[in-house]
Scaffold this motif. Structure first.
Motif, PDB file in Angstrom:
ATOM      1  N   GLU A 236       1.171  -1.320  -0.252  1.00 44.65           N
ATOM      2  CA  GLU A 236       0.007   0.187  -0.152  1.00 44.65           C
ATOM      3  C   GLU A 236       0.862   1.503   0.185  1.00 44.65           C
ATOM      4  O   GLU A 236       1.477   1.497   0.791  1.00 44.65           O
ATOM      5  CB  GLU A 236      -0.527  -0.505   1.224  1.00 44.65           C
ATOM      6  CG  GLU A 236      -1.723  -0.913   1.177  1.00 44.65           C
ATOM      7  CD  GLU A 236      -3.410  -0.773   0.133  1.00 44.65           C
ATOM      8  OE1 GLU A 236      -3.618   0.915   0.412  1.00 44.65           O
ATOM      9  OE2 GLU A 236      -3.678  -1.800  -0.051  1.00 44.65           O
ATOM     10  N   MET A 237       0.731   1.991  -1.122  1.00 45.72           N
ATOM     11  CA  MET A 237       1.607   3.138  -0.890  1.00 45.72           C
ATOM     12  C   MET A 237       0.658   3.928  -1.442  1.00 45.72           C
ATOM     13  O   MET A 237      -0.235   5.303  -1.304  1.00 45.72           O
ATOM     14  CB  MET A 237       1.924   3.449  -2.194  1.00 45.72           C
ATOM     15  CG  MET A 237       3.487   1.718  -2.350  1.00 45.72           C
ATOM     16  SD  MET A 237       4.290   2.124  -4.370  1.00 45.72           S
ATOM     17  CE  MET A 237       5.170   3.550  -3.662  1.00 45.72           C
ATOM     18  N   ARG A 238       1.397   5.273  -0.691  1.00 44.97           N
ATOM     19  CA  ARG A 238       0.422   6.968  -0.337  1.00 44.97           C
ATOM     20  C   ARG A 238       0.679   7.859  -1.819  1.00 44.97           C
ATOM     21  O   ARG A 238       1.775   7.133  -2.368  1.00 44.97           O
ATOM     22  CB  ARG A 238       1.114   7.808   0.691  1.00 44.97           C
ATOM     23  CG  ARG A 238       0.624   7.184   2.065  1.00 44.97           C
ATOM     24  CD  ARG A 238       1.287   8.071   2.661  1.00 44.97           C
ATOM     25  NE  ARG A 238       0.776   7.922   4.598  1.00 44.97           N
ATOM     26  CZ  ARG A 238       0.598   8.160   5.349  1.00 44.97           C
ATOM     27  NH1 ARG A 238       2.251   9.505   5.272  1.00 44.97           N
ATOM     28  NH2 ARG A 238       0.126   8.597   6.360  1.00 44.97           N
ATOM     29  N   SER A 239       0.159   8.327  -2.059  1.00 39.92           N
ATOM     30  CA  SER A 239       0.865   9.472  -3.422  1.00 39.92           C
ATOM     31  C   SER A 239       1.857   9.971  -3.283  1.00 39.92           C
ATOM     32  O   SER A 239       2.318  10.661  -1.953  1.00 39.92           O
ATOM     33  CB  SER A 239      -0.839   9.954  -3.910  1.00 39.92           C
ATOM     34  OG  SER A 239      -1.746   9.413  -4.276  1.00 39.92           O
ATOM     35  N   VAL A 247       9.714   6.328 -13.926  1.00 37.16           N
ATOM     36  CA  VAL A 247       9.650   4.961 -14.361  1.00 37.16           C
ATOM     37  C   VAL A 247       8.197   4.217 -12.971  1.00 37.16           C
ATOM     38  O   VAL A 247       8.474   3.190 -12.311  1.00 37.16           O
ATOM     39  CB  VAL A 247      10.705   4.235 -14.588  1.00 37.16           C
ATOM     40  CG1 VAL A 247       9.712   2.913 -15.720  1.00 37.16           C
ATOM     41  CG2 VAL A 247      11.379   4.691 -15.694  1.00 37.16           C
ATOM     42  N   GLN A 248       7.197   3.666 -12.931  1.00 36.71           N
ATOM     43  CA  GLN A 248       5.634   3.821 -12.729  1.00 36.71           C
ATOM     44  C   GLN A 248       5.889   2.400 -13.550  1.00 36.71           C
ATOM     45  O   GLN A 248       5.647   1.905 -13.748  1.00 36.71           O
ATOM     46  CB  GLN A 248       4.342   4.663 -12.558  1.00 36.71           C
ATOM     47  CG  GLN A 248       5.027   5.747 -11.886  1.00 36.71           C
ATOM     48  CD  GLN A 248       3.745   6.111 -11.681  1.00 36.71           C
ATOM     49  OE1 GLN A 248       3.004   6.814 -12.718  1.00 36.71           O
ATOM     50  NE2 GLN A 248       3.520   7.011 -10.419  1.00 36.71           N
ATOM     51  N   VAL A 249       5.155   1.702 -12.414  1.00 32.92           N
ATOM     52  CA  VAL A 249       4.992   0.170 -13.267  1.00 32.92           C
ATOM     53  C   VAL A 249       3.293  -0.435 -11.877  1.00 32.92           C
ATOM     54  O   VAL A 249       3.100  -0.368 -10.818  1.00 32.92           O
ATOM     55  CB  VAL A 249       6.006  -1.360 -11.955  1.00 32.92           C
ATOM     56  CG1 VAL A 249       5.203  -2.634 -12.438  1.00 32.92           C
ATOM     57  CG2 VAL A 249       6.977  -0.935 -12.798  1.00 32.92           C
ATOM     58  N   ALA A 265       1.334  13.782  -9.563  1.00 29.02           N
ATOM     59  CA  ALA A 265       1.267  12.649  -7.980  1.00 29.02           C
ATOM     60  C   ALA A 265       0.654  11.418  -8.979  1.00 29.02           C
ATOM     61  O   ALA A 265       0.141  11.142  -9.915  1.00 29.02           O
ATOM     62  CB  ALA A 265       0.636  13.495  -6.774  1.00 29.02           C
ATOM     63  N   GLY A 266       1.506  10.523  -8.232  1.00 32.10           N
ATOM     64  CA  GLY A 266       0.670   8.879  -8.390  1.00 32.10           C
ATOM     65  C   GLY A 266       1.609   8.318  -7.682  1.00 32.10           C
ATOM     66  O   GLY A 266       2.063   8.412  -6.323  1.00 32.10           O
ATOM     67  N   GLY A 267       0.532   6.523  -7.215  1.00 33.07           N
ATOM     68  CA  GLY A 267       0.931   5.414  -6.492  1.00 33.07           C
ATOM     69  C   GLY A 267       0.998   4.661  -6.559  1.00 33.07           C
ATOM     70  O   GLY A 267       1.672   3.528  -5.613  1.00 33.07           O
TER      71      GLY A 267
END
Length: 328
Positions: A236-239, A247-249, A265-267
């Motif tokens: 579980e990640m905060r934004s 590079v997000q997965v 922003a992203g998570g």
């Protein structure tokens, strides 16, 4: 100064971007290939941040309504001035009434039309870049359309000669800095970051396999198609704040590289960050083409930055010398 005779969606006015506003949810925007913009502006004697037209949908055709000088950089867009072919990475004087056409590129994805004095549109939050999702900046906050008329600022240098001046493209000028793999794919350097350790064995495949830029890609980000990679455990990640290059997965396992219009922003877990010095190369990769991600570190990024600095300095010196010798 310029009247648009033919254009398609997504051709916009851009500069180097809108910085300092991500905390308010405002993307950087700006050109996808900053080296092309800076080089074209240097050739014309403009400030390196002067706005230009980014062309990524072809054909694109303009008529000049006043004498001026132009530079065409970035992709080899098979430019023609009044039906006469122009080389790639080229600057020259143009006359009132002449027509410039940029066609589907031989190589690269985005061409840049720089004009002496820069494209003169009102700055918004310190930038003339078009923010398409927010519908502000650039020319009325939208892509260019037939019939649009763009003004230019006051030139800071004498006109270029009608015969023209060429620029050696960065890949040719710096072949040891901007390399390709044995298959001819562009090597894109990235530094492991954030949740990289979570990907365990899949991290090796992230570097080893080529990744195809999906057709579901745009200025916001490039979605990469290949054998999916997954974290060893779900977390579980905060934004968190995003910048171009991250590079997000996402859960499907196909990475997304955030680019000029990146979300703020992203998570999703982040496995790496493409070095800033290689983002211009991503901007010249067309959807459907493949890239090779190459692991590097901070020193690798510094070395690339220094090589770019030398190339730009050499270009400035050459332009100064040619201007002095030719007396134009």
């Amino acid at each position: 100064m310029i009247e648009i005779e033919q254009s398609a969606a997504l051709n916009t006015v851009q500069d180097l971007g809108r910085t300092g506003w991500r905390h308010l949810g405002v993307s950087v925007s700006g050109v996808m290939d900053p080296l092309a913009l800076r080089a074209g502006n240097i050739l014309l004697g403009n400030e390196e941040n002067a706005a230009a037209i980014e062309v990524q949908m072809f054909p694109f055709r303009v008529r000049f309504t006043a004498d001026t000088s132009i530079a065409i950089t970035g992709a080899d867009c098979r430019a023609r001035l009044d039906g006469t072919d122009l080389p790639a990475w080229w600057g020259c004087a143009v006359r009132r009434g002449q027509v410039l056409e940029l066609r589907y590129p031989r190589s690269g994805a985005r061409g840049y039309l720089c004009v002496a004095g820069g494209i003169d549109v009102p700055p918004v939050l310190g930038s003339r870049s078009t923010a398409l999702r927010g519908s502000f900046g650039g020319f009325a906050g939208r892509p260019l359309q037939r019939g649009d008329r763009l003004a230019a600022g006051t030139p800071a240098a004498p006109p270029l000669p009608p015969t023209g001046i060429g620029i050696e493209p960065p890949e040719q000028a710096m072949p040891q800095t901007f390399t390709r793999n044995r298959a001819g794919l562009v090597n894109i350097r990235a530094i492991p970051s954030g949740e990289y350790p979570l990907f365990a064995a899949d991290a090796e495949r992230f570097w080893r396999q080529p990744w195809q830029v999906s057709l579901q890609s745009n200025r916001t980000g490039y979605r990469l198609a290949g054998e999916a990679i997954f974290p060893a455990e779900t977390v579980e990640m905060r934004s968190y704040g995003l910048i171009p290059g991250i590079v997000q997965v996402p859960p499907a396992g196909e990475p997304i590289i955030q680019l000029s219009d990146a979300n703020t922003a992203g998570g999703y877990p982040k496995i790496a960050c493409v070095i800033e010095e290689d983002l211009w190369r991503l901007g010249q990769v067309q959807p459907g083409q493949s890239i090779q991600l190459v692991e590097t570190d901070a020193q690798g990024a510094i070395d690339a930055q220094q090589a770019i600095g030398r190339w730009l300095s050499h270009l400035r010196d050459n332009v100064t010398m040619l201007t002095s010798v030719a007396g134009f």
